[in-house]
Design an enzyme around this catalytic site. Structure first.
Site, mmCIF file in Angstrom:
data_model
loop_
_atom_site.group_PDB
_atom_site.id
_atom_site.type_symbol
_atom_site.label_atom_id
_atom_site.label_comp_id
_atom_site.label_asym_id
_atom_site.label_seq_id
_atom_site.Cartn_x
_atom_site.Cartn_y
_atom_site.Cartn_z
ATOM 1 N N TYR A 176 0.847 -1.166 -0.031
ATOM 2 C CA TYR A 176 0.187 0.031 0.003
ATOM 3 C C TYR A 176 0.782 1.282 0.046
ATOM 4 O O TYR A 176 1.933 1.247 0.857
ATOM 5 C CB TYR A 176 -0.974 -0.005 1.192
ATOM 6 C CG TYR A 176 -1.455 1.419 1.376
ATOM 7 C CD1 TYR A 176 -2.843 1.328 0.949
ATOM 8 C CD2 TYR A 176 -1.249 2.477 2.043
ATOM 9 C CE1 TYR A 176 -3.720 2.358 0.948
ATOM 10 C CE2 TYR A 176 -1.845 3.519 2.081
ATOM 11 C CZ TYR A 176 -3.152 3.842 1.692
ATOM 12 O OH TYR A 176 -3.863 4.705 1.991
ATOM 13 N N GLU B 292 -3.752 7.434 -3.917
ATOM 14 C CA GLU B 292 -3.607 6.392 -3.278
ATOM 15 C C GLU B 292 -3.399 5.014 -4.331
ATOM 16 O O GLU B 292 -4.130 5.210 -5.363
ATOM 17 C CB GLU B 292 -4.787 6.041 -2.538
ATOM 18 C CG GLU B 292 -4.856 4.788 -1.624
ATOM 19 C CD GLU B 292 -6.213 4.602 -0.873
ATOM 20 O OE1 GLU B 292 -6.299 4.803 0.396
ATOM 21 O OE2 GLU B 292 -7.130 4.302 -1.411
#
Ligand code: GDP
Ligand code: MN
Length: 407
Positions: A108, A196
């Site tokens: 991530y 993101e």
């Protein structure tokens, strides 16, 4: 402003960040044709302005063009419900058909604005692919946060530290650090509020001689509305289909409208401070706001009327709380706008109005004489008491919907 994954992937690619090739389709046969361009597996992904698609059937990895068509048919024209969408889901009008990755590891990485530090921070975690909110709640130590510098950007050595901490294979440390620096640069260059990548993947080489790669497999980019005027090419990415119709109507009337899930009180205010106070007293009175609508300091009668109409077109609204401070917007003008809006719509809704400032007495009189179910108050405390009294006389939330056969 939110944009779609396929648009975000294009921005990433333009910034030099590796993604896998793909294209968008609006029909199953288009999806099949796109899939024919790729040799291995492809992934078909519903394009909506919300995440959590994987668990909701909005991401399917398939092996043939025909299967891609079937997967697209299962998504297009349907409403996809994920933990991030409103409860009724969002209509899928486009799917992304892209080369699929063979995944060795899901990581991530994101760039967000840190309100406390006043600088963008890079967040990264080895726990990619899963809901990052869940990681943040249960194991916050698994999320690294490294602030950037407004003057020098994100320094390569910090990016390298992060890449090491992510545990990528040695040969991918440099490309991963490079990717992090480019993500940060994209965030700044395009005036984003969020960039993101979840998951950022390490691929598994499929044939001997092939090497592992680091690739942005999903991409979410949110653009800062107040800076969009600097990026006409990004404004063009706006997809009105993805927005609440009432929010679009409010934007057209230059009103700030925010829909809130689960409440029954429609709130009209002028100014952010009054909005906060109004939501606080709504909660104090034992109810939740269904929305709030800020008419702004310089609204006029017409705009208040349109604001009222938008407010009551939200079917969750069972009672209306109006909290205004008269300045450039005089209270009498606001009152006439409210009366006009109420008479033309759901005129039987209970309304509580607190008004102060310019022509407040006149405004309160117009409302009192209107024949509507209005209770007026001179201040916030009075409005809070008024709301409490009205709520006490109303059936529990949702009760009268159920009587009407549900929704
Ligand atoms: P989201 O659930 O809306 O965030 O959609 P994502 O694009 O993040 O996809 C969700 C999950 O589907 C990922 O975490 C992966 O596990 C899986 N997935 C997505 N794309 C691929 C792919 O190309 N190959 C494989 N094997 N899995 C994928
Ligand atoms: Mn994702």
């Amino acid at each position: 402003m939110k944009i779609h994954e396929y648009q975000a992937r294009n921005l990433l690619e333009q910034a030099g960040i590796p993604t896998l090739p793909g294209d968008v389709a609006t029909t199953p046969s288009e999806a099949r044709k796109i899939a024919e361009r790729f040799t291995g597996q492809v992934v078909v992904k519903a394009q909506i302005h919300a995440g959590g698609r994987g668990k909701a059937g909005g991401v399917k990895v398939v092996s043939t063009p025909d299967e891609a068509g079937v997967a697209a048919a299962s998504m297009l024209g349907r409403r996809l419900v994920t933990h991030q969408t409103p409860s009724g889901g969002v209509l899928v009008r486009k799917v992304l058909v892209a080369a699929a990755a063979d995944i060795a590891d899901e990581l991530y990485v994101a760039v967000v604005m840190d309100g406390d530090l006043g600088v963008p921070v890079v967040m990264a975690s080895t726990e990619g692919g899963v809901e990052i909110e869940h990681v943040a709640e249960t194991t916050p130590e698994k999320i690294m946060r490294v602030p950037g510098d407004p003057l020098i950007g994100f320094s390569p050595y910090r990016a390298r530290d992060m890449a090491y901490a992510l545990g990528v294979p040695a040969e991918l440390v440099r490309p991963t650090a490079d990717l992090i620096v480019k993500l940060y640069r994209l965030f700044v260059d395009k005036d984003c509020s969020l960039v993101e990548v979840n998951p950022l993947v390490v691929t598994r080489p499929s044939k001997p001689g092939e090497v592992a790669r680091i690739i942005a497999l999903d991409a979410k980019v949110t653009l800062e509305d107040d800076a969009l005027f600097r990026h006409p090419e990004l404004q063009a990415l706006h997809d009105p289909d993805q927005e609440e119709p009432l929010e679009l109507r409010a934007a057209a009337a230059e009103l700030s409208y925010v829909k809130l899930e689960g409440g029954r009180v429609g709130c009209m205010v002028n100014g952010a401070g009054l909005a906060m106070a109004t939501m606080d007293i709504t909660k104090w009175a034992g109810a939740d706001p269904a929305n709030f609508l800020d008419v702004g300091g310089s609204a006029d009668e017409k705009r208040v009327e349109e604001a009222y109409r938008i407010l009551v077109d939200d079917k969750d609204v069972e009672v209306i709380l109006i909290n205004l401070f008269g300045g450039i917007l005089r209270c009498d003008a606001a009152a006439r706008g409210i009366v006009a809006g109420a008479k033309a719509t759901r005129h039987d809704l209970p309304i509580i109005v607190a008004m102060r400032g310019t022509n407040a007495d006149e405004g309160l009189k117009i409302l009192g004489d209107s024949g509507l179910k209005v209770s007026t108050a001179a201040d916030l405390a009075g409005a809070a008491e008024g709301l409490k009294t009205i709520l006490a006389s109303m059936p529990a939330k949702g009760a009268h919907h159920a009587q009407g056969g549900g929704r």
